[in-house]
Design a protein around this motif. Structure first.
Motif, PDB file in Angstrom:
ATOM      1  N   TRP A   7     -11.935  79.422 -32.351  1.00 45.81           N
ATOM      2  CA  TRP A   7     -10.901  78.390 -32.253  1.00 45.81           C
ATOM      3  C   TRP A   7      -9.514  78.952 -32.527  1.00 45.81           C
ATOM      4  O   TRP A   7      -8.524  78.529 -31.914  1.00 45.81           O
ATOM      5  N   LYS A   8      -9.444  79.945 -33.431  1.00 41.31           N
ATOM      6  CA  LYS A   8      -8.151  80.546 -33.737  1.00 41.31           C
ATOM      7  C   LYS A   8      -7.679  81.415 -32.566  1.00 41.31           C
ATOM      8  O   LYS A   8      -6.484  81.472 -32.265  1.00 41.31           O
ATOM      9  N   ARG A   9      -8.621  82.089 -31.905  1.00 41.75           N
ATOM     10  CA  ARG A   9      -8.250  82.885 -30.724  1.00 41.75           C
ATOM     11  C   ARG A   9      -7.683  81.978 -29.625  1.00 41.75           C
ATOM     12  O   ARG A   9      -6.671  82.301 -28.996  1.00 41.75           O
ATOM     13  N   VAL A  10      -8.375  80.859 -29.418  1.00 43.10           N
ATOM     14  CA  VAL A  10      -7.902  79.914 -28.393  1.00 43.10           C
ATOM     15  C   VAL A  10      -6.530  79.373 -28.765  1.00 43.10           C
ATOM     16  O   VAL A  10      -5.647  79.234 -27.904  1.00 43.10           O
ATOM     17  N   LEU A  11      -6.319  79.082 -30.046  1.00 49.33           N
ATOM     18  CA  LEU A  11      -5.026  78.555 -30.494  1.00 49.33           C
ATOM     19  C   LEU A  11      -3.910  79.567 -30.273  1.00 49.33           C
ATOM     20  O   LEU A  11      -2.832  79.209 -29.774  1.00 49.33           O
TER      21      LEU A  11
END
Length: 554
Positions: A7-11
């Motif tokens: 989720w942090k990569r996508v963010l």
């Protein structure tokens, strides 16, 4: 650990994608600017011309259309420094006080005798009474018209300084009221100038106060300083005054409270008017260019309820008498009142063309400047010079970026490539944030971006050097990288906080170019920390997941 959740990569990647999307309109500056101007024109005029529709269709409405506005030094335009004659307001206050004071004194005529206004210096109101023994009574009546000063520094003080000597009553503004009036006058002038400039659709003007009584005006994209002066250099003070007489003598003797003004259309004709107007331009609620019954350009106006009531009452009791429409101490016309005008609307006509009637309507709609302005400095910056500045700024940015990229790759190899990608994304994010804010870019702002390019790798250098130390201690690659990021964090935060404090001081205490530099520097600090800590870390993690190196030479 070094791992980054999905989720942090996508963010992180999503924020970068948004940055690219919002920065993209600057690649098509001309089309997007025409698109935005067309929308503004249609909203302002309520008319959709074929030209505006074509310009609007040149850029899709569903795409972002925010641009980094170009400042005066990049776009060309006009620069003015004006001085507000704040003392003019003192005289206007005394003139408006006279009818009220006269009525209050006349009501006590049996005690104080006859009342007469005499010639006085500007900013003073001197009244003679026939019964000198009652001057104390006259002072008491005048003090009943005083009100408290509406400012913090003048709290508890009266707005009028009233003195009586012999058979003369002298009234003027108190020092506390003068200080409060000066501040209000300059602030009101600022707002009126801003409204006048906004009426003609100029882009991102800079209008700010300088010192006690000066105003700096910079308008990008306007043709010349003279054109800007025509728009804002006119007081546009409209009044409707009773007419005493009409003649050809400019130096005709008049009684106190009267004034001689020239006719705008009739050469050599002068009108003697009552100085206190029936209504003023401040009572107007609207003014629009139009045409009179002869097809000549004119201006239709409409009063608000209070002005309409006063104007209707005056015209009802003065049928058959002339009244003067006065603009900036010139009589535009002096028609005879044929019937009561109770609708609150009217028309100004005379020797004007379509352009001048449009300009007059803009000035009246924006409101009258409370005092005259003198322009101490005027400068026109041509678009060619602005383009030269843009080209020089673009070249310096490219050279700085190439030099930084080359140094980082030479020093850190593949990790230098990651840092260089972060630097380029950093510049794009700066432009995207400035586009969303509608910020104005100036030459000092370009300097701030170039400085950001030079310092954006500082965080990466700190991280990489820390990783080198961990590798020398014999730690494994993943552990060394993880500890390098963790241990470098406090140093990165400290360095950027101190720079941020300096930028804030420049922003709040500086003006003009200094503020432009501070804005880009502050935005650059935020984006550089984001790209150095999050984007660079993500690129390294993706590389580790792909190559899974056992050793690292850095």
């Amino acid at each position: 650990m070094l791992q980054i959740p999905a989720w942090k990569r996508v963010l992180i990647l999503g924020l970068i994608a948004l940055g690219l999307l919002f920065a993209m309109p600057n690649l098509f500056y001309g089309k997007v600017e025409s698109h935005n101007d067309a929308i503004a024109n249609m909203e302002r005029s309520g008319v959709e011309t074929p030209e505006d529709l074509a310009a609007r269709a040149a850029w899709p409405d569903w795409l972002p259309s925010g641009l980094v506005n170009l400042g005066l030094d990049l776009r060309g335009g006009a620069h003015l420094l004006g001085e507000v004659h704040v003392a003019d307001v003192y005289k206007a206050r005394m003139d408006s006080l006279w009818p009220e004071l006269r009525d209050a004194l006349v009501a006590q005529r049996d005690t104080i005798g006859a009342v007469r206004r005499v010639t006085a210096p500007d900013g003073q109101l001197i009244v003679e009474i026939s019964n000198a023994e009652q001057i104390a009574k006259a002072v008491e009546i005048a003090r009943g018209l005083a009100v408290p000063v509406t400012s913090i520094s003048g709290a508890g003080q009266s707005d009028l300084d009233i003195k009586g000597s012999g058979n003369r009553l002298t009234v003027q503004l108190s020092d506390a009221e003068k200080a409060a009036t000066d501040d209000r006058t300059v602030q009101q002038s600022l707002e009126i100038i801003r409204r006048r400039i906004d009426e003609v659709g100029t882009r991102e003007p800079t209008i700010m106060r300088q010192g006690a009584d000066r105003i700096l005006i910079q308008v990008p994209g306007i043709g010349s300083a003279e054109e800007l002066k025509q728009l804002i250099g006119t007081t546009a003070k409209l009044t409707f005054n009773p007419v005493v007489s009409r003649g050809t003598d400019a130096n005709a003797r008049v009684a106190a409270g009267q004034v001689v003004l020239p006719s705008m259309d009739e050469q050599g004709v002068y009108y003697t008017l009552e100085q206190s107007p029936v209504v003023t331009g401040e009572d107007l609620t609207d003014a629009r260019p139009s045409f009179d019954q002869n097809g000549q350009p004119s201006v239709d106006f409409r009063f608000g309820p209070t002005g309409a009531k006063r104007f209707g009452s005056y015209t009802s009791s003065n049928i058959g008498q002339p009244f003067a429409i006065v603009l900036d101490n010139q009589v535009i016309s002096a028609p005879v009142i044929r019937q009561a005008i109770t609708t609150g609307s009217g028309q100004i006509s005379g020797s004007m063309d379509v352009e001048s009637s449009t300009r007059l309507a803009v000035l009246l709609r924006a409101g009258a400047l409370p005092a005259e302005m003198t322009f101490l400095e005027e400068r026109t910056i041509g678009p060619e010079l602005g383009q030269d500045s843009i080209d020089a700024g673009r070249l310096s940015s490219i050279i700085a970026t190439v030099a930084v990229v080359a140094y980082m790759i030479a020093s850190y190899g593949l990790f230098g490539v990651f840092a260089s990608v972060a630097v380029i994304v950093n510049v794009i994010l700066i432009l995207s944030i400035m586009s969303m804010m509608g910020a104005t870019l100036t030459l000092p702002g370009i300097a701030g971006i170039v400085l950001t390019v030079g310092t954006a790798v500082d965080a990466n250098v700190i991280i990489y050097e820390r990783i080198r130390e961990e590798l020398r201690r014999g730690k494994r690659v993943v552990k060394a990288i993880d500890d390098g990021f963790s241990e470098a964090m406090s140093a990165i935060i400290d360095a950027n906080v101190t720079t941020f404090i300096a930028a804030m001081v420049m922003f709040f205490l500086g003006s003009g170019p200094v503020k432009g530099f501070a804005v880009t520097l502050t935005i650059g600090l935020v984006t550089s920390v984001f790209t150095a800590i999050f984007l660079t870390r993500l690129l390294i993690v993706l590389w580790l997941d792909w190559r899974k190196p056992k050793q690292l030479v850095l």
